[in-house]
Design a protein around this motif. Structure first.
Motif, mmCIF file in Angstrom:
data_model
loop_
_atom_site.group_PDB
_atom_site.id
_atom_site.type_symbol
_atom_site.label_atom_id
_atom_site.label_comp_id
_atom_site.label_asym_id
_atom_site.label_seq_id
_atom_site.Cartn_x
_atom_site.Cartn_y
_atom_site.Cartn_z
ATOM 1 N N PRO A 176 76.145 37.502 57.327
ATOM 2 C CA PRO A 176 76.707 38.211 56.176
ATOM 3 C C PRO A 176 76.814 37.315 54.954
ATOM 4 N N VAL A 177 76.699 37.938 53.799
ATOM 5 C CA VAL A 177 76.872 37.197 52.550
ATOM 6 C C VAL A 177 78.317 36.708 52.487
ATOM 7 N N PRO A 178 78.519 35.403 52.253
ATOM 8 C CA PRO A 178 79.890 34.866 52.240
ATOM 9 C C PRO A 178 80.734 35.554 51.182
ATOM 10 N N GLU A 179 81.989 35.757 51.527
ATOM 11 C CA GLU A 179 82.932 36.419 50.635
ATOM 12 C C GLU A 179 82.969 35.771 49.261
ATOM 13 N N LYS A 180 83.003 34.440 49.284
ATOM 14 C CA LYS A 180 83.218 33.722 48.033
ATOM 15 C C LYS A 180 81.999 33.775 47.115
ATOM 16 N N MET A 181 80.920 34.270 47.657
ATOM 17 C CA MET A 181 79.718 34.247 46.860
ATOM 18 C C MET A 181 79.706 35.432 45.906
ATOM 19 N N ASP A 182 79.973 35.177 44.652
ATOM 20 C CA ASP A 182 80.086 36.269 43.694
ATOM 21 C C ASP A 182 78.734 36.741 43.195
ATOM 22 N N ASP A 183 77.872 35.803 43.056
ATOM 23 C CA ASP A 183 76.588 36.161 42.479
ATOM 24 C C ASP A 183 75.493 35.415 43.227
ATOM 25 N N VAL A 184 74.813 36.155 44.063
ATOM 26 C CA VAL A 184 73.810 35.531 44.919
ATOM 27 C C VAL A 184 72.782 34.753 44.099
ATOM 28 N N ALA A 185 72.310 35.413 43.084
ATOM 29 C CA ALA A 185 71.226 34.797 42.312
ATOM 30 C C ALA A 185 71.645 33.455 41.741
ATOM 31 N N ALA A 186 72.913 33.359 41.333
ATOM 32 C CA ALA A 186 73.360 32.122 40.704
ATOM 33 C C ALA A 186 73.744 31.063 41.720
ATOM 34 N N GLU A 187 74.147 31.484 42.907
ATOM 35 C CA GLU A 187 74.763 30.521 43.820
ATOM 36 C C GLU A 187 73.882 29.996 44.935
ATOM 37 N N VAL A 188 72.697 30.564 45.087
ATOM 38 C CA VAL A 188 71.829 29.982 46.103
ATOM 39 C C VAL A 188 71.442 28.589 45.637
ATOM 40 N N PRO A 189 71.001 27.755 46.559
ATOM 41 C CA PRO A 189 70.620 26.407 46.155
ATOM 42 C C PRO A 189 69.617 26.459 44.998
ATOM 43 N N SER A 190 69.704 25.489 44.180
ATOM 44 C CA SER A 190 68.870 25.467 42.987
ATOM 45 C C SER A 190 67.435 25.839 43.281
ATOM 46 N N PRO A 191 66.925 26.800 42.525
ATOM 47 C CA PRO A 191 65.562 27.260 42.770
ATOM 48 C C PRO A 191 64.556 26.143 42.577
ATOM 49 N N TYR A 192 64.934 25.110 41.889
ATOM 50 C CA TYR A 192 63.950 24.077 41.588
ATOM 51 C C TYR A 192 63.882 23.032 42.690
ATOM 52 N N LYS A 193 64.807 23.134 43.635
ATOM 53 C CA LYS A 193 64.720 22.220 44.768
ATOM 54 C C LYS A 193 63.533 22.625 45.632
ATOM 55 N N GLN A 194 62.890 21.615 46.140
ATOM 56 C CA GLN A 194 61.636 21.843 46.846
ATOM 57 C C GLN A 194 61.743 22.847 47.981
ATOM 58 N N GLU A 195 62.788 22.748 48.759
ATOM 59 C CA GLU A 195 62.819 23.560 49.972
ATOM 60 C C GLU A 195 63.086 25.031 49.671
ATOM 61 N N THR A 196 63.336 25.369 48.414
ATOM 62 C CA THR A 196 63.575 26.769 48.129
ATOM 63 C C THR A 196 62.555 27.308 47.121
ATOM 64 N N LEU A 197 61.345 26.813 47.217
ATOM 65 C CA LEU A 197 60.292 27.281 46.317
ATOM 66 C C LEU A 197 60.173 28.802 46.317
ATOM 67 N N GLU A 198 60.211 29.383 47.516
ATOM 68 C CA GLU A 198 59.965 30.841 47.587
ATOM 69 C C GLU A 198 61.069 31.609 46.877
ATOM 70 N N ILE A 199 62.268 31.022 46.818
ATOM 71 C CA ILE A 199 63.355 31.704 46.105
ATOM 72 C C ILE A 199 63.097 31.657 44.600
ATOM 73 N N ALA A 200 62.722 30.488 44.134
ATOM 74 C CA ALA A 200 62.406 30.359 42.711
ATOM 75 C C ALA A 200 61.279 31.309 42.338
ATOM 76 N N TRP A 201 60.326 31.393 43.261
ATOM 77 C CA TRP A 201 59.169 32.238 42.995
ATOM 78 C C TRP A 201 59.543 33.708 42.925
ATOM 79 N N ILE A 202 60.270 34.200 43.925
ATOM 80 C CA ILE A 202 60.565 35.637 43.943
ATOM 81 C C ILE A 202 61.496 36.005 42.794
#
Length: 896
Positions: free
Chosen positions: A594-620
């Motif tokens: 489940p999405v953590p309660e404290k997470m108000d804004d998924v788009a803003a709070e996921v690990p930085s899109p520019y970090k290598q391991e989250t390329l697909e997030i930055a991309w989508i």
RNA sequence: GGGCGGGUAGCUCAGGUGGCUAGAGCGACAGCCUUACAAGCUGUAGGCCACAGGUUCAAGUCCUGUCCCGCCUACCA
């Protein structure tokens, strides 16, 4: 949630959401509001029964606009209602009465009108329920009907106003008469149909001479009403007969031979029989020469007593046969020649129209037409597509007086009273107390009703309470856009503009969006009479509303006839199911993560899109942003089909095909951020798609977490009133990197597919690239991503490596992929595969080279274009060389 | 007679202000029931962008002409 059905079942979902929307009043517009206004008045459907496919398209497009603008924060009004549709509805009722063994005249006016109102109540209710089934978000609290008291008052007000301005007048004039409907109709309602007819050449002897004039006509029966023969004043053949008298056969009547420049010397025999009471041109000639107007037809087109006795009572067609026979017997018939010509038919009942002289009410529309043209030229109104503007001007510039009275019962009775004492005419809102001329109080109200289009023409303001100066009018008039088919531009749109200017002194809408007409696979317009139409309700039952709407929007390109093949609706259904399953996948996984309660804004709070391991997030996220921007742009330009296509491609071929596959890997590695982003992207995409597919998107949106607590949308109870997404910005680096990765993955899959590598077999992948940056990216992501798409045993990436023996190869620019397939490789197949690609590349290289060899290109083309071309050539050349080398090697190994 | 729209893959259609190696859906062929989806997945084939000229460094896109198809409009009896 866990037991969401595997297949999307629209019917279980659609009804419940529509009820919620209505219960919560989401469709209701405020009369006054801080929000900017956005208004559309529905083209009121005729109360003739059920809606057809054209209504489905028209209202779907309107709903798209309204839902989209509502989400954007406008105070949206979609004004619904129905039209009494005078003549058509009467025809339906008359058929019904005939079945009951009675008739309109037997019932009498009052009883007949009563029956009509009963019919109206049923029909309007049925139409509303169909619009609701289609998902239309109309403001039902404001539903109107053209014969409502308020709208009737608007009609009388408009009539009296225009009468007082001298724009409405009574005149005895020739107009199109329908002998079946027993009423005059306007020339717009006359449909010319090509008919194989005949030219009858008839001899008219000239009195006191041996001369015989030969006259050609398509309607010999009208000779009974001839009052002259006309020739061209300069026609040398006929100079000697001008001023003489012709002897009309069958009638023993003497008629003058006159000269009139209307006659075409080239056509027929150059001698024209003149029937002023039964032909439009002859009528004009008659006026010029003061000829008698001899009417020989009864209102239902039978011969009256003005004709010789033997013909009285015959129908038009019987009379024609009789006349021809009699002429033959008299030896007055020269010949009969086949002749194809257009004959006017009443578009409502199909009867051949008869030009006839009668007292009628007309509206002089010229002054208003002129104002309409000026207003449009000034930019007060914009037509989409733009080409319709030309059609509009052309019509307006050549407009003729509009006959507005109809000899029918169902409609607005003209507010005209004739004084029985002195004959004075009074136009008034109510029955006048006494005659202004003679003081008498004995009046007779005009029997006729108004053309239905007169009341329809007031629709944009009569529905808002005009002639009162209501809050609605102040807020919403002029309305924002009018959506309808191009086929009623003249009937309705033009008249609304003229009457809007005449009554409100302001155009009724800013934009006119004229869409195409729905056609079948052959490009034929769908219509009940052709039997090729799709029934909207049946289609909804079979495929679901959203699938149907998607198909309608998707095919609504700006061409005159839009084909709607069944396959398109099926595609809509499949799309709905695809979305449903993507949502199902996400929802099922969210149960575990489940999405953590404290997470108000998924788009803003996921690990930085520019970090290598989250390329697909930055991309989508970049792709989503692009999708939001382009979809919004398409909607702004009324290119809904493009918006639908963009969303289809994004959801299916980027989000599902790639992103969810990446996410699967992440989830299995216990990295749920990718899942939360998936939920967020889907939630936003549902909002983008909501105007097109309202039910499915609501169902999914309700189940998805919509952005924790802070996102504005979360506080709203429905996607209907959620906010339209805003683009957050694109990320070119992520997109380029992902493109390379995708190419590699696709190449591997392509090799496996073409060389028939068994699915279960793992392969080694060797990649060679001289580019350090690309190697770095591949190393960072490929091991992560590739296994999501195909079975790989091992991945090697190097600056240079020799091609392993018996391996398949793919080349992407300077990058090469080798897959050793010692046991299974088919060298011939591999050779054929590479050779084919090689040939293509050689061709492409030559083309690019040719462009770059042109010094003018280097000199004159923008730098950007030159650079692009150079890069393309470089890339292609490397590929070409690599392929050539590999082909040589293959040939050699084959020899071994 | 005037005007408008269309002619791009087997079918139905996209390709604003000229510039990615011309796209999509459906259909076809081959292979897959891979734990969201067989209403699915993967791969493949298929186009002298109606024809002829012209403008331009560059044309599916702009101009001219021609040929088809459709529509609107017009009083040729």
């Amino acid at each position: 949630m866990a037991n969401l059905p595997k297949i999307y079942a629209p019917h279980e979902i659609e009804g419940k959401w529509y009820q919620l929307w209505q219960k919560n009043g989401y469709f209701h517009a405020e009369s006054t509001s801080d929000k900017p206004p956005y208004a559309i008045v529905i083209p009121p459907p005729n109360i003739t029964g059920s809606l057809h496919i054209g209504h489905a398209l028209d209202n779907t497009l309107q709903d798209c606009l309204i839902r989209w603008r509502r989400m954007q924060g406008y105070n949206t009004l979609w004004m619904p209602g129905t039209d009494h549709a005078g003549i058509v509805t009467e025809l339906i009722m008359e058929r019904q009465l005939a079945e009951e063994g009675t008739s309109r005249t037997e019932l009498g006016r009052e009883k007949f009108i009563e029956r009509m109102w009963q019919w109206k109540d049923e029909s309007a209710g049925y139409i509303v329920s169909q619009l609701q089934k289609l998902g239309c978000s109309c403001d039902w609290e404001r539903e109107r009907f053209t014969l409502d008291e308020g709208l009737s008052k608007a009609v009388r007000t408009a009539f009296v106003k225009l009468y007082d301005q001298g724009l409405i007048y009574r005149d005895t004039y020739m107009a199109n008469w329908c002998p079946h409907c027993n009423t005059v109709i306007s020339n717009l309602e006359v449909e010319p149909i090509e008919i194989d007819g005949h030219f009858y050449h008839i001899r008219y002897p000239v009195k006191d001479s041996e001369i015989v004039l030969e006259i050609a006509t398509t309607r010999p029966e009208t000779m009974l009403g001839d009052t002259a023969v006309a020739v061209h004043p300069e026609d040398e053949r006929y100079q000697h007969v001008i001023g003489k008298t012709a002897l009309l056969p069958l009638c023993d009547r003497e008629i003058p031979i006159i000269a009139d420049a209307y006659v075409d010397t080239e056509f027929g025999t150059g001698a024209l029989k003149v029937t002023p009471a039964h032909d439009t041109n002859d009528y004009e000639i008659g006026l010029r020469h003061n000829l008698e107007q001899l009417t020989i037809f009864t209102p239902d087109a039978h011969i009256n007593e003005n004709a010789p006795e033997k013909y009285v009572g015959l129908s038009r067609w019987e009379c024609r046969e009789q006349v021809v026979e009699d002429l033959q017997n008299l030896d007055a018939l020269v010949k009969i020649v086949p002749h194809r010509h257009a004959v006017g038919h009443h578009d409502r009942c199909g009867t051949v129209v008869e030009p006839a002289i009668s007292p009628q009410w007309f509206m002089n529309v010229r002054p208003l037409a002129q104002r309409a043209i000026e207003a449009t030229k000034k930019g007060d109104i914009q037509f989409i597509p733009e080409r319709e503007t030309t059609r509009f001007y052309h019509w307006m510039e050549n407009i003729e007086p509009w006959p507005i009275s109809r000899q029918r019962w169902w409609g607005h009775r003209l507010p005209i009273w004739d004084c029985n004492a002195c004959g004075a005419v009074t136009a008034a809102m109510e029955t006048p107390q006494q005659c202004e001329v003679c003081g008498a109080s004995d009046f007779r109200q005009e029997e006729d009703v108004l053309d239905t289009w007169f009341s329809s023409g007031l629709w944009p303001f009569s529905t808002m309470g005009w002639p009162e100066n209501t809050e609605e009018l102040q807020t919403f008039y002029p309305t924002s856009v009018l959506v309808t088919g191009w086929d009623i531009l003249f009937f309705w749109v033009a008249r609304m503009i003229m009457l809007g200017l005449g009554c409100m002194n302001e155009v009724p809408f800013r934009t006119v969006y004229l869409h195409g007409l729905v056609a079948d696979e052959k490009g034929q317009k769908m219509s009940k009479s052709k039997g090729n139409s799709i029934d909207p309700l049946e289609t909804i039952d079979t495929y679901g509303t959203d699938a149907f709407r998607f198909a309608l929007v998707n095919t609504s390109t700006p061409i005159p006839y839009v084909p709607l093949p069944e396959s398109q609706i099926e595609a809509g259904k499949r799309f709905a199911n695809k979305i449903w399953n993507a949502a199902r996948f996400i929802l099922m996984n969210l149960e575990k993560h489940p999405v953590p309660e404290k997470m108000d804004d998924v788009a803003a709070e996921v690990p930085s899109p520019y970090k290598q391991e989250t390329l697909e997030i930055a991309w989508i996220q970049s792709r989503l942003s692009h999708t939001i921007a382009t979809t919004t742009e398409a909607f702004e330009d009324f290119r809904f089909y493009e918006g639908a296509q963009i969303l289809y491609a994004f959801l299916w071929h980027e989000f599902c095909d790639w992103y969810l596959e990446f996410a699967k890997q992440r989830i299995s590695q216990n990295q749920p951020e990718a899942l939360w982003v998936a939920a967020d992207v889907l939630e936003q995409t549902m909002r983008l798609l909501h105007p097109v597919m309202p039910f499915l998107t609501e169902e999914i949106w309700q189940q998805l977490p919509h952005g924790g607590g802070k996102n504005e949308s979360a506080e709203r109870g429905s996607i209907t009133v959620s906010a339209w997404p805003e683009p957050i910005g694109e990320n070119p680096t992520a997109e380029t990197t992902m493109a390379t990765l995708m190419e590699v993955i696709e190449s591997v899959r392509s090799i496996r597919g073409e060389l028939n590598v068994p699915l279960g077999a793992s392969v080694e992948v060797h990649i060679q690239s001289p580019n350090a940056e690309i190697r770095e990216r591949l190393e960072a992501y490929l091991a992560q991503y590739l296994p999501a798409f195909t079975r790989v045993a091992d991945i090697t990436i190097a600056e240079s490596l020799s091609k392993p023996p018996a391996s398949a190869e793919a080349v992407i620019g300077e990058l090469a992929i080798y897959i050793p397939l010692a046991d299974i490789i088919d060298l011939d197949a591999e050779h054929a595969r590479l050779s084919k690609r090689h040939q293509q590349v050689v061709k492409d290289v030559a083309a690019a080279q040719k462009t770059l060899d042109n010094p003018n290109f280097i000199q004159r083309a923008p730098e950007r274009v030159v650079k692009q071309k150079e890069e393309l050539l470089a890339r292609l050349e490397v590929e070409k060389e690599k392929l050539a080398r590999s082909l040589a090697m293959l040939t050699e190994s084959e020899k071994e």
